[in-house]
Design a protein around this motif. Structure first.
Motif, short mmCIF file in Angstrom:
data_model
loop_
_atom_site.label_atom_id
_atom_site.label_comp_id
_atom_site.label_asym_id
_atom_site.label_seq_id
_atom_site.Cartn_x
_atom_site.Cartn_y
_atom_site.Cartn_z
N PHE A 235 0.83 -1.20 0.00
CA PHE A 235 0.00 0.00 0.00
C PHE A 235 0.87 1.26 0.00
CE2 PHE A 235 -2.67 3.00 2.72
CZ PHE A 235 -3.36 3.51 1.64
N GLU A 236 1.88 1.29 0.85
CA GLU A 236 2.75 2.46 0.94
C GLU A 236 3.47 2.73 -0.38
OE1 GLU A 236 5.24 1.46 4.20
OE2 GLU A 236 3.74 1.93 5.73
N SER A 237 3.71 1.68 -1.15
CA SER A 237 4.41 1.84 -2.43
C SER A 237 3.56 2.54 -3.48
CB SER A 237 4.86 0.48 -2.97
OG SER A 237 3.75 -0.31 -3.38
N GLN A 238 2.28 2.75 -3.20
CA GLN A 238 1.43 3.49 -4.13
C GLN A 238 1.90 4.92 -4.30
OE1 GLN A 238 -1.23 1.92 -5.81
NE2 GLN A 238 -0.28 0.15 -4.83
N ASP A 239 2.53 5.47 -3.26
CA ASP A 239 2.99 6.86 -3.29
C ASP A 239 4.46 6.92 -3.71
OD1 ASP A 239 3.39 9.57 -2.91
OD2 ASP A 239 3.80 9.32 -0.77
N PRO A 240 4.74 7.37 -4.93
CA PRO A 240 6.13 7.43 -5.40
C PRO A 240 6.98 8.42 -4.62
CG PRO A 240 4.69 8.54 -6.95
CD PRO A 240 3.81 7.86 -5.95
N GLU A 241 6.35 9.36 -3.91
CA GLU A 241 7.09 10.35 -3.13
C GLU A 241 7.55 9.80 -1.79
OE1 GLU A 241 7.74 13.61 -4.09
OE2 GLU A 241 6.94 13.12 -6.07
N GLY A 242 7.01 8.63 -1.38
CA GLY A 242 7.40 8.01 -0.12
C GLY A 242 6.80 8.64 1.12
N LYS A 243 5.79 9.49 0.95
CA LYS A 243 5.17 10.16 2.10
C LYS A 243 4.08 9.31 2.76
CE LYS A 243 5.94 14.83 0.31
NZ LYS A 243 5.29 16.10 -0.11
N LEU A 244 3.53 8.38 2.03
CA LEU A 244 2.44 7.55 2.56
C LEU A 244 3.01 6.45 3.44
CD1 LEU A 244 -0.43 6.51 2.77
CD2 LEU A 244 -0.15 5.42 0.52
N LYS A 245 2.71 6.53 4.73
CA LYS A 245 3.12 5.51 5.69
C LYS A 245 1.89 5.06 6.47
CE LYS A 245 7.46 6.00 4.60
NZ LYS A 245 8.15 4.96 3.79
N LYS A 246 1.99 3.89 7.07
CA LYS A 246 0.86 3.34 7.83
C LYS A 246 0.35 4.34 8.85
CE LYS A 246 -0.44 -0.35 11.04
NZ LYS A 246 -0.01 -1.56 11.77
N LEU A 247 1.25 4.91 9.64
CA LEU A 247 0.84 5.84 10.68
C LEU A 247 0.16 7.07 10.09
CD1 LEU A 247 0.82 6.68 13.65
CD2 LEU A 247 3.11 7.67 13.30
N HIS A 248 0.69 7.57 8.97
CA HIS A 248 0.10 8.74 8.32
C HIS A 248 -1.30 8.43 7.82
CE1 HIS A 248 4.51 10.04 7.37
NE2 HIS A 248 4.18 10.26 8.63
N PHE A 249 -1.48 7.23 7.26
CA PHE A 249 -2.80 6.86 6.76
C PHE A 249 -3.79 6.74 7.92
CE2 PHE A 249 -5.96 3.61 5.51
CZ PHE A 249 -6.48 4.25 4.38
N GLU A 250 -3.37 6.12 9.01
CA GLU A 250 -4.26 5.96 10.16
C GLU A 250 -4.67 7.32 10.71
OE1 GLU A 250 -1.86 3.53 12.68
OE2 GLU A 250 -2.70 1.65 11.90
N ARG A 251 -3.74 8.26 10.76
CA ARG A 251 -4.06 9.61 11.22
C ARG A 251 -5.04 10.29 10.29
NH1 ARG A 251 2.03 11.81 12.77
NH2 ARG A 251 2.19 10.79 14.82
N ALA A 252 -4.84 10.10 8.98
CA ALA A 252 -5.75 10.71 8.01
C ALA A 252 -7.16 10.17 8.17
CB ALA A 252 -5.24 10.45 6.60
#
Length: 257
Positions: A235-252
């Motif tokens: 899932f995190e690899s969907q973002d080529p910029e590398g900003k998408l992380k599990k913790l960031h998604f949960e917060r969102a």
């Protein structure tokens, strides 16, 4: 990502629709480009991931906008119809190379009618595929204008996130379902103050459509609870910029819940 190129693709799409563009709203992955290009600060956040598919939302009935129907306008603009199955009417898309990329247009509509709700329908010469929960997306749109002054409409970001959270579980492709979830994260985090507006809009819609929100919350909660570490990496690899992380998604997601 070349945002200038995406602006030219969107402009070409709207121009190709002719006067019908006032009745068609952009959804899917290209909505993210429209939010970034025309409705938020381009200097904040990262550009969205690339897509060649323009999901075009259209009501089942539209007023007469031109002597030529939508299909004729697209044909005149160089788009070629492609038939994808043997349904009656057959599922179709319109394809054309624009700015070096093969762009594919598909038309989508709601499945709110009681009879034949899951069958394709013909609207102004093009075939529209019915989708669940799409009524809200058709009704909740935002106007925008490209840099070449082409006017169009896009699904509002709150409604866009709502629909993705309701339907990503129905995708027949895991990669597409992950892109839908990526899009929810993107809208809530990568558009500066427009992300804040999108979250507020979503919260208002969730109160108005409380039963739908129960499904949304269940879907996202299950994803967070049941996704394995390997699947999180995918899932995190969907973002080529590398900003998408599990913790960031949960917060969102917590901002939406």
């Amino acid at each position: 990502m070349n945002l200038a190129k995406e602006d030219r693709i969107i402009s070409e799409f709207l121009k190709s629709l002719g006067p019908w563009n006032k009745y068609v709203s952009v959804g899917g992955g290209y909505a993210l480009f429209i939010y970034k290009l025309y409705l938020s600060d381009q200097n904040l956040g990262s550009p969205p991931i690339a897509t060649n598919d323009i999901d075009s939302l259209i009501p089942r009935r539209v007023p007469l906008a031109s002597k030529k129907n939508i299909a004729k306008h697209l044909n005149d603009a160089g788009f070629t119809p492609i038939f994808k199955d043997l349904d009656i009417p057959a599922t179709e898309s319109y394809v054309k190379e624009v700015e070096g990329s093969e762009i594919e247009i598909e038309f989508l509509t709601d499945s709110a009618t009681r009879s034949d709700r899951n069958k394709n329908v013909m609207v102004s010469g093009v075939v529209a595929q019915p989708l669940s929960y799409l009524t809200l997306s058709l009704q909740t749109t935002v106007e925008f204008q490209t840099y070449s002054k082409q006017s169009g409409r896009v699904v509002s970001p709150g409604a866009w996130m709502f629909h993705k959270g309701l339907t990503y579980t129905r995708r027949n492709s895991r990669s597409k379902s992950l892109k839908d979830l990526y899009g929810i994260w993107y809208v809530t985090t990568q558009l500066g103050s427009y992300s804040t507006q999108a979250i507020h809009e979503f919260i208002m819609l969730s109160k108005k459509y409380s039963k739908w929100f129960d499904t949304f919350r269940k879907n996202l909660s299950q994803f967070i609870k049941k996704t394995s570490p390997i699947e999180w990496s995918e899932f995190e690899s969907q973002d080529p910029e590398g900003k998408l992380k599990k913790l960031h998604f949960e917060r969102a997601i917590n901002h939406l819940m």
